[in-house]
Design a protein around this motif. Structure first.
Motif, PDB file in Angstrom:
ATOM      1  N   ASP A  54      26.442 -26.772 -28.646  1.00  0.00           N
ATOM      2  CA  ASP A  54      25.196 -27.353 -28.141  1.00  0.00           C
ATOM      3  C   ASP A  54      25.491 -28.539 -27.230  1.00  0.00           C
ATOM      4  O   ASP A  54      26.605 -29.065 -27.188  1.00  0.00           O
ATOM      5  N   THR A  55      24.461 -28.966 -26.521  1.00  0.00           N
ATOM      6  CA  THR A  55      24.634 -30.024 -25.518  1.00  0.00           C
ATOM      7  C   THR A  55      25.103 -31.331 -26.142  1.00  0.00           C
ATOM      8  O   THR A  55      25.938 -32.045 -25.571  1.00  0.00           O
ATOM      9  N   ALA A  56      24.583 -31.668 -27.331  1.00  0.00           N
ATOM     10  CA  ALA A  56      24.972 -32.919 -27.981  1.00  0.00           C
ATOM     11  C   ALA A  56      26.460 -32.926 -28.324  1.00  0.00           C
ATOM     12  O   ALA A  56      27.158 -33.924 -28.115  1.00  0.00           O
ATOM     13  N   THR A  57      26.947 -31.800 -28.850  1.00  0.00           N
ATOM     14  CA  THR A  57      28.368 -31.691 -29.184  1.00  0.00           C
ATOM     15  C   THR A  57      29.213 -31.722 -27.920  1.00  0.00           C
ATOM     16  O   THR A  57      30.293 -32.348 -27.880  1.00  0.00           O
ATOM     17  N   LEU A  58      28.706 -31.055 -26.892  1.00  0.00           N
ATOM     18  CA  LEU A  58      29.401 -31.050 -25.614  1.00  0.00           C
ATOM     19  C   LEU A  58      29.552 -32.481 -25.080  1.00  0.00           C
ATOM     20  O   LEU A  58      30.629 -32.880 -24.628  1.00  0.00           O
ATOM     21  N   ALA A  59      28.476 -33.248 -25.167  1.00  0.00           N
ATOM     22  CA  ALA A  59      28.509 -34.632 -24.684  1.00  0.00           C
ATOM     23  C   ALA A  59      29.504 -35.465 -25.487  1.00  0.00           C
ATOM     24  O   ALA A  59      30.271 -36.261 -24.927  1.00  0.00           O
ATOM     25  N   LYS A  60      29.495 -35.284 -26.806  1.00  0.00           N
ATOM     26  CA  LYS A  60      30.442 -36.025 -27.652  1.00  0.00           C
ATOM     27  C   LYS A  60      31.881 -35.664 -27.304  1.00  0.00           C
ATOM     28  O   LYS A  60      32.761 -36.534 -27.241  1.00  0.00           O
ATOM     29  N   GLY A  61      32.112 -34.369 -27.062  1.00  0.00           N
ATOM     30  CA  GLY A  61      33.463 -33.931 -26.724  1.00  0.00           C
ATOM     31  C   GLY A  61      33.924 -34.474 -25.382  1.00  0.00           C
ATOM     32  O   GLY A  61      35.081 -34.880 -25.233  1.00  0.00           O
ATOM     33  N   THR A 244      42.458 -34.159 -30.604  1.00  0.00           N
ATOM     34  CA  THR A 244      41.502 -34.349 -31.698  1.00  0.00           C
ATOM     35  C   THR A 244      40.761 -33.039 -31.952  1.00  0.00           C
ATOM     36  O   THR A 244      40.691 -32.167 -31.078  1.00  0.00           O
ATOM     37  N   ASP A 245      40.181 -32.918 -33.151  1.00  0.00           N
ATOM     38  CA  ASP A 245      39.434 -31.704 -33.487  1.00  0.00           C
ATOM     39  C   ASP A 245      38.258 -31.502 -32.555  1.00  0.00           C
ATOM     40  O   ASP A 245      37.938 -30.359 -32.183  1.00  0.00           O
ATOM     41  N   LEU A 246      37.589 -32.581 -32.181  1.00  0.00           N
ATOM     42  CA  LEU A 246      36.430 -32.467 -31.291  1.00  0.00           C
ATOM     43  C   LEU A 246      36.845 -31.942 -29.917  1.00  0.00           C
ATOM     44  O   LEU A 246      36.162 -31.068 -29.348  1.00  0.00           O
ATOM     45  N   LEU A 247      37.956 -32.418 -29.410  1.00  0.00           N
ATOM     46  CA  LEU A 247      38.440 -31.907 -28.122  1.00  0.00           C
ATOM     47  C   LEU A 247      38.760 -30.426 -28.197  1.00  0.00           C
ATOM     48  O   LEU A 247      38.495 -29.661 -27.272  1.00  0.00           O
ATOM     49  N   LYS A 248      39.331 -29.999 -29.325  1.00  0.00           N
ATOM     50  CA  LYS A 248      39.654 -28.579 -29.496  1.00  0.00           C
ATOM     51  C   LYS A 248      38.390 -27.733 -29.581  1.00  0.00           C
ATOM     52  O   LYS A 248      38.347 -26.606 -29.094  1.00  0.00           O
ATOM     53  N   THR A 249      37.351 -28.282 -30.214  1.00  0.00           N
ATOM     54  CA  THR A 249      36.084 -27.553 -30.322  1.00  0.00           C
ATOM     55  C   THR A 249      35.442 -27.343 -28.960  1.00  0.00           C
ATOM     56  O   THR A 249      34.949 -26.251 -28.627  1.00  0.00           O
ATOM     57  N   VAL A 250      35.457 -28.388 -28.158  1.00  0.00           N
ATOM     58  CA  VAL A 250      34.753 -28.364 -26.885  1.00  0.00           C
ATOM     59  C   VAL A 250      35.568 -27.714 -25.774  1.00  0.00           C
ATOM     60  O   VAL A 250      35.029 -26.996 -24.934  1.00  0.00           O
ATOM     61  N   PHE A 251      36.881 -27.953 -25.759  1.00  0.00           N
ATOM     62  CA  PHE A 251      37.714 -27.438 -24.674  1.00  0.00           C
ATOM     63  C   PHE A 251      38.578 -26.253 -25.091  1.00  0.00           C
ATOM     64  O   PHE A 251      39.253 -25.651 -24.251  1.00  0.00           O
ATOM     65  N   GLY A 252      38.581 -25.925 -26.391  1.00  0.00           N
ATOM     66  CA  GLY A 252      39.411 -24.827 -26.864  1.00  0.00           C
ATOM     67  C   GLY A 252      40.706 -25.332 -27.464  1.00  0.00           C
ATOM     68  O   GLY A 252      41.166 -26.417 -27.142  1.00  0.00           O
ATOM     69  N   SER A 253      41.284 -24.549 -28.368  1.00  0.00           N
ATOM     70  CA  SER A 253      42.514 -24.986 -29.036  1.00  0.00           C
ATOM     71  C   SER A 253      43.710 -24.167 -28.553  1.00  0.00           C
ATOM     72  O   SER A 253      43.567 -23.233 -27.797  1.00  0.00           O
TER      73      SER A 253
END
Length: 253
Positions: A54-61, A244-253
């Motif tokens: 979602d957009t909020a998670t995308l922004a955080k990432g 970080t886990d958030l970077l992996k979520t948003v940009f892929g692992s």
């Protein structure tokens, strides 16, 4: 003869050997070179928004990516030799004096040129850490629309956003710190005397010498945004850089 006097004397001597024709075309050439250096590849890939994010998670990432990238970029530049030891961000002598520096080396005055350049680069290294709070404030003010647009932009879309939002406040913050660092070593005084002597020797040079504080500040910011662009591209393209886990979520692992 102390370093300050040697710098002034050596540079003034070289200016007397520099013909008006040589000096006259130096600034336009340097401006063109700077523009070319700042250009990134004309082909930059866009990043598709991951399915289910979602957009909020995308922004955080994205903010996390910029925080990590900004910290890495600033840490690299603030290290001893962070500017001076790297050709892509090393701060050269300003304007016409860069050509004069080559003449000085030919006349055995390379040590004076090195001392002048070292002081400029050292001042930038001392001041650049002050960019951190301005970066963090910009991140806090980033909107969800900003984040989505930046994420889907090219490899350096976030860096371009940062340059637009932070250039002026960074310049206002860093310039007095850089000038203070240079003044403490006598470089500003030496430069002002040098310019005065140069304009007496070659009248057509009047008004062509840039303000030294402006020159070093702008060069330091160019180096900062170059390093930030490199870090942003790493995070977008290289899974190893997503620490970080958030970077992996948003940009892929």
């Amino acid at each position: 003869m102390n370093t300050r006097v040697s710098i002034v004397t050596g540079l003034a001597l070289s200016l007397t050997l520099l013909s008006p024709a040589q000096a006259g075309w130096d600034d336009p050439l340097k401006q063109g070179e700077k523009i070319l250096q700042q250009q990134t590849s004309s082909e930059s890939s866009s990043t598709a928004v991951p399915e289910g994010v979602d957009t909020a998670t995308l922004a955080k990432g994205l903010k996390e990516a910029l925080r990590v990238g900004g910290e890495r970029a600033i840490d690299r530049l603030a290290a001893n030799g962070g500017f001076a030891n790297h050709a892509d961000v090393r701060i050269p002598m300003p304007g016409m004096l860069e050509s004069v520096g080559g003449l000085m080396r030919n006349y055995g005055l390379g040590a004076q040129v090195d001392a002048f350049e070292a002081s400029m680069n050292s001042a930038a290294e001392q001041a650049i850490s002050e960019a951190t709070p301005i970066f963090m404030d910009t991140l806090e003010n980033m909107t969800l629309d900003d984040a989505r647009r930046i994420y889907s932009g090219g490899d350096t879309a976030a860096t371009d956003y940062f340059r637009d939002k932070t250039h002026d406040p960074l310049s206002a913050k860093l310039k007095p710190l850089i000038e203070q660092a240079m003044a403490s070593t006598g470089v500003i005084q030496a430069y002002q005397l040098l310019v005065s002597q140069a304009e007496e020797q070659v009248p057509m040079l009047q008004g062509m010498s840039p303000n030294l504080g402006n020159h070093v500040t702008e060069a330091a910011l160019d180096g900062l945004f170059l390093r930030l662009a490199q870090e942003e591209k790493k995070i977008r393209e290289n899974p190893v850089a997503r620490t970080t886990d958030l970077l992996k979520t948003v940009f892929g692992s």
